[in-house]
Design a protein around this motif. Structure first.
Motif, mmCIF file in Angstrom:
data_model
loop_
_atom_site.group_PDB
_atom_site.id
_atom_site.type_symbol
_atom_site.label_atom_id
_atom_site.label_comp_id
_atom_site.label_asym_id
_atom_site.label_seq_id
_atom_site.Cartn_x
_atom_site.Cartn_y
_atom_site.Cartn_z
ATOM 1 N N LYS A 172 4.251 5.709 -5.340
ATOM 2 C CA LYS A 172 4.274 5.735 -6.804
ATOM 3 C C LYS A 172 3.244 6.732 -7.337
ATOM 4 O O LYS A 172 3.525 7.480 -8.277
ATOM 5 C CB LYS A 172 4.006 4.327 -7.359
ATOM 6 N N ASN A 173 2.085 6.753 -6.720
ATOM 7 C CA ASN A 173 1.049 7.704 -7.133
ATOM 8 C C ASN A 173 1.510 9.141 -6.913
ATOM 9 O O ASN A 173 1.334 10.005 -7.775
ATOM 10 C CB ASN A 173 -0.254 7.420 -6.384
ATOM 11 N N ASN A 214 0.836 -1.210 0.000
ATOM 12 C CA ASN A 214 0.000 0.000 0.000
ATOM 13 C C ASN A 214 0.870 1.259 0.000
ATOM 14 O O ASN A 214 0.576 2.227 -0.707
ATOM 15 C CB ASN A 214 -0.931 0.025 1.217
ATOM 16 N N ASN A 217 2.533 1.721 -3.449
ATOM 17 C CA ASN A 217 1.559 2.239 -4.416
ATOM 18 C C ASN A 217 1.239 3.707 -4.165
ATOM 19 O O ASN A 217 1.093 4.496 -5.101
ATOM 20 C CB ASN A 217 0.285 1.388 -4.408
#
Length: 175
Positions: A113-114, A107, A110
């Motif tokens: 990365k976002n 989580n 991610n």
């Protein structure tokens, strides 16, 4: 009657100052049971209280990362979508210090990365997100190629500091 953490954190002199956050940190370090009271300050209506609260939480984490373990899921569900840069950069710092479960790490990766998928990110958020993502790359949690692509996005950031950090990180993970 003793002041609440919200009352302590609202006082700060200049709005961008940490005010009396160090007092709160000292209280928590003496009584970790008050950490939840500090956590509730993260939903205060005043953004300066929230900024000082997350700063205090991150500084407590430096000394006792294990104290934050039970808050990680709450960070990921309640704070990850915050639009307040100080919340985001401190979360990136906290995630680099605490032990994460496999699901929490996924989580976090991610989320990082976002954040880094656009050059329209706050410069301090970018710097801290890059640092944590590179840490996860170095421990094998994320493929180098994924991180390289995101660092290349940050090479186009408007902040010279971010560009320099992205270049530095690219050199360190390329070796």
């Amino acid at each position: 009657m003793a002041e609440t953490f919200s009352e302590i954190l609202i006082v700060g002199g200049k709005t961008n100052s940490l005010g009396r956050a160090n007092e709160v940190i000292e209280i928590i370090l003496k009584d970790k049971n008050r950490l939840n009271e500090l956590y509730t300050c993260l939903s205060n209506n005043d953004p300066w209280v929230r900024m000082r609260a997350i700063d205090a939480i991150e500084k407590v984490c430096r000394q006792h990362p294990d104290w934050l373990t039970s808050y990680i899921d709450r960070f990921q569900t309640e704070l990850a979508s915050s639009s307040q840069p100080s919340i985001l950069w401190h979360l990136a710092q906290i995630y680099s210090q605490v032990k994460l479960s496999d699901e929490q790490k996924l989580n976090t990766i991610n989320w990082l990365k976002n954040l880094l998928s656009t050059k329209e990110i706050d410069w301090i958020v970018s710097a801290n997100a890059m640092k944590t993502l590179v840490q996860f790359t170095n421990d094998g949690s994320i493929p180098t190629a994924d991180t390289v692509a995101l660092l290349q996005v940050q090479q186009n950031h408007t902040s010279n500091s971010v560009v320099k950090k992205a270049n530095k990180f690219l050199l360190t993970i390329a070796n």
